[in-house]
Design a protein around this motif. Structure first.
Motif, mmCIF file in Angstrom:
data_model
loop_
_atom_site.group_PDB
_atom_site.id
_atom_site.type_symbol
_atom_site.label_atom_id
_atom_site.label_comp_id
_atom_site.label_asym_id
_atom_site.label_seq_id
_atom_site.Cartn_x
_atom_site.Cartn_y
_atom_site.Cartn_z
ATOM 1 N N GLU A 133 -21.153 9.006 3.348
ATOM 2 C CA GLU A 133 -22.512 9.141 2.826
ATOM 3 C C GLU A 133 -22.518 9.936 1.525
ATOM 4 O OE1 GLU A 133 -26.915 10.936 3.995
ATOM 5 O OE2 GLU A 133 -25.499 10.500 5.614
ATOM 6 N N TYR A 134 -21.782 11.037 1.474
ATOM 7 C CA TYR A 134 -21.766 11.867 0.273
ATOM 8 C C TYR A 134 -21.098 11.153 -0.903
ATOM 9 C CZ TYR A 134 -24.021 15.868 2.229
ATOM 10 O OH TYR A 134 -24.971 16.687 2.756
ATOM 11 N N HIS A 135 -20.090 10.378 -0.623
ATOM 12 C CA HIS A 135 -19.431 9.605 -1.686
ATOM 13 C C HIS A 135 -20.453 8.692 -2.364
ATOM 14 C CE1 HIS A 135 -16.867 6.696 -3.675
ATOM 15 N NE2 HIS A 135 -17.376 5.750 -2.905
ATOM 16 N N HIS A 136 -21.194 7.939 -1.559
ATOM 17 C CA HIS A 136 -22.150 6.990 -2.131
ATOM 18 C C HIS A 136 -23.398 7.692 -2.676
ATOM 19 C CE1 HIS A 136 -19.881 3.432 -1.442
ATOM 20 N NE2 HIS A 136 -19.778 3.664 -0.135
ATOM 21 N N LYS A 137 -23.731 8.846 -2.146
ATOM 22 C CA LYS A 137 -24.856 9.615 -2.692
ATOM 23 C C LYS A 137 -24.571 9.951 -4.156
ATOM 24 C CE LYS A 137 -26.570 12.460 0.169
ATOM 25 N NZ LYS A 137 -26.664 13.580 1.075
ATOM 26 N N GLY A 138 -23.348 10.307 -4.463
ATOM 27 C CA GLY A 138 -22.981 10.575 -5.851
ATOM 28 C C GLY A 138 -23.135 9.340 -6.720
ATOM 29 N N GLN A 139 -22.785 8.185 -6.195
ATOM 30 C CA GLN A 139 -22.965 6.944 -6.953
ATOM 31 C C GLN A 139 -24.442 6.657 -7.205
ATOM 32 O OE1 GLN A 139 -20.749 4.191 -4.441
ATOM 33 N NE2 GLN A 139 -19.167 4.085 -6.021
ATOM 34 N N ILE A 140 -25.278 6.922 -6.199
ATOM 35 C CA ILE A 140 -26.721 6.698 -6.347
ATOM 36 C C ILE A 140 -27.267 7.569 -7.473
ATOM 37 C CG2 ILE A 140 -28.956 7.065 -5.209
ATOM 38 C CD1 ILE A 140 -27.392 6.275 -2.551
ATOM 39 N N LEU A 141 -26.846 8.817 -7.501
ATOM 40 C CA LEU A 141 -27.308 9.708 -8.562
ATOM 41 C C LEU A 141 -26.781 9.258 -9.924
ATOM 42 C CD1 LEU A 141 -26.956 13.068 -6.634
ATOM 43 C CD2 LEU A 141 -29.087 11.865 -7.207
ATOM 44 N N SER A 142 -25.562 8.738 -9.966
ATOM 45 C CA SER A 142 -25.010 8.227 -11.230
ATOM 46 C C SER A 142 -25.779 6.993 -11.702
ATOM 47 C CB SER A 142 -23.532 7.880 -11.070
ATOM 48 O OG SER A 142 -22.772 9.047 -10.903
ATOM 49 N N ILE A 143 -26.123 6.113 -10.786
ATOM 50 C CA ILE A 143 -26.926 4.940 -11.160
ATOM 51 C C ILE A 143 -28.243 5.396 -11.761
ATOM 52 C CG2 ILE A 143 -28.263 2.991 -10.236
ATOM 53 C CD1 ILE A 143 -25.981 2.567 -8.198
ATOM 54 N N SER A 144 -28.878 6.371 -11.120
ATOM 55 C CA SER A 144 -30.164 6.837 -11.643
ATOM 56 C C SER A 144 -30.009 7.420 -13.046
ATOM 57 C CB SER A 144 -30.811 7.848 -10.686
ATOM 58 O OG SER A 144 -30.210 9.119 -10.769
ATOM 59 N N ARG A 145 -28.914 8.112 -13.280
ATOM 60 C CA ARG A 145 -28.658 8.676 -14.612
ATOM 61 C C ARG A 145 -28.517 7.543 -15.640
ATOM 62 N NH1 ARG A 145 -24.733 11.972 -13.483
ATOM 63 N NH2 ARG A 145 -26.000 13.844 -13.433
ATOM 64 N N HIS A 146 -27.847 6.458 -15.263
ATOM 65 C CA HIS A 146 -27.702 5.297 -16.148
ATOM 66 C C HIS A 146 -29.058 4.672 -16.467
ATOM 67 C CE1 HIS A 146 -23.311 4.689 -16.470
ATOM 68 N NE2 HIS A 146 -23.285 5.314 -15.320
ATOM 69 N N LEU A 147 -30.017 4.869 -15.576
ATOM 70 C CA LEU A 147 -31.369 4.327 -15.770
ATOM 71 C C LEU A 147 -32.301 5.352 -16.422
ATOM 72 C CD1 LEU A 147 -31.648 2.454 -12.359
ATOM 73 C CD2 LEU A 147 -31.359 1.408 -14.631
ATOM 74 N N ASN A 148 -31.708 6.420 -16.959
ATOM 75 C CA ASN A 148 -32.429 7.463 -17.704
ATOM 76 C C ASN A 148 -33.296 8.382 -16.857
ATOM 77 O OD1 ASN A 148 -31.337 6.778 -20.269
ATOM 78 N ND2 ASN A 148 -32.687 4.986 -20.276
ATOM 79 N N TYR A 149 -32.926 8.563 -15.593
ATOM 80 C CA TYR A 149 -33.562 9.574 -14.761
ATOM 81 C C TYR A 149 -32.696 10.828 -14.804
ATOM 82 C CZ TYR A 149 -36.431 5.827 -12.806
ATOM 83 O OH TYR A 149 -37.312 4.791 -12.641
ATOM 84 N N VAL A 150 -33.267 11.948 -14.429
ATOM 85 C CA VAL A 150 -32.510 13.196 -14.351
ATOM 86 C C VAL A 150 -32.243 13.476 -12.873
ATOM 87 C CG1 VAL A 150 -32.498 15.659 -14.861
ATOM 88 C CG2 VAL A 150 -33.588 14.059 -16.469
#
Length: 158
Positions: A133-150
């Protein structure tokens, strides 16, 4: 040292707290961005798909293998919003509570990966699903960063 039951109860409580921070953050993501697929990330590459994939991992290892339930895996397209995903994880929490309450009574759990049979302790399964879960949580946050979220801090220590 505390019993494995107390340890896993406390550990899962921390996981759920971190997950709630992520879910609250995902409520700020536009519905279009939440399901937007980015091919740079595995498992369908959307925040939604990664969350459903995480639940599928809990469903497989804990519900189906350890608890011997016959759960049908959640489908990406049936979970279109963060509210849908939160309901999905409410179900995950239900069977995780059963698993944790009985963790001291499990014997080695048999499984097969790529035609290789093996066994794992309940603690190993528990550790696998939460670290996954934590591995993919980091990916989710990275995707959001790519979409210009903080992104927010979803660490246990924050």
């Amino acid at each position: 040292m505390a019993s494995i039951l107390k340890y896993t109860e406390e550990q899962y409580k921390l996981v759920k707290g971190s997950r709630k921070v992520l879910f609250d953050y995902c409520r700020t993501i536009s519905p279009e961005d939440f399901i937007n697929q980015n091919t740079s990330f595995g498992r369908g590459g959307s925040m939604r798909n990664l969350l459903v994939h995480i639940s599928n991992t809990y469903e497989y290892w804990i519900a189906n293998l350890a608890l011997k339930s016959d759960i049908v895996y959640s489908k990406y397209e049936e979970n279109t919003s963060i509210s849908d995903v939160i309901k999905l994880f409410d179900q995950v929490d239900d069977f995780m509570n059963i698993f944790i309450a009985n963790i001291e009574s499990f014997t080695d759990i048999q499984y097969e990966i790529q035609n290789i049979k093996s066994t794992a302790t309940a603690l190993k399964l528990f550790t696998h699903v939460i670290t996954h879960e934590y591995h993919h949580k980091g990916q989710i946050l990275s995707i959001s960063r790519h979409l210009n979220y903080v992104p927010v801090d979803t660490d246990i220590m924050r």
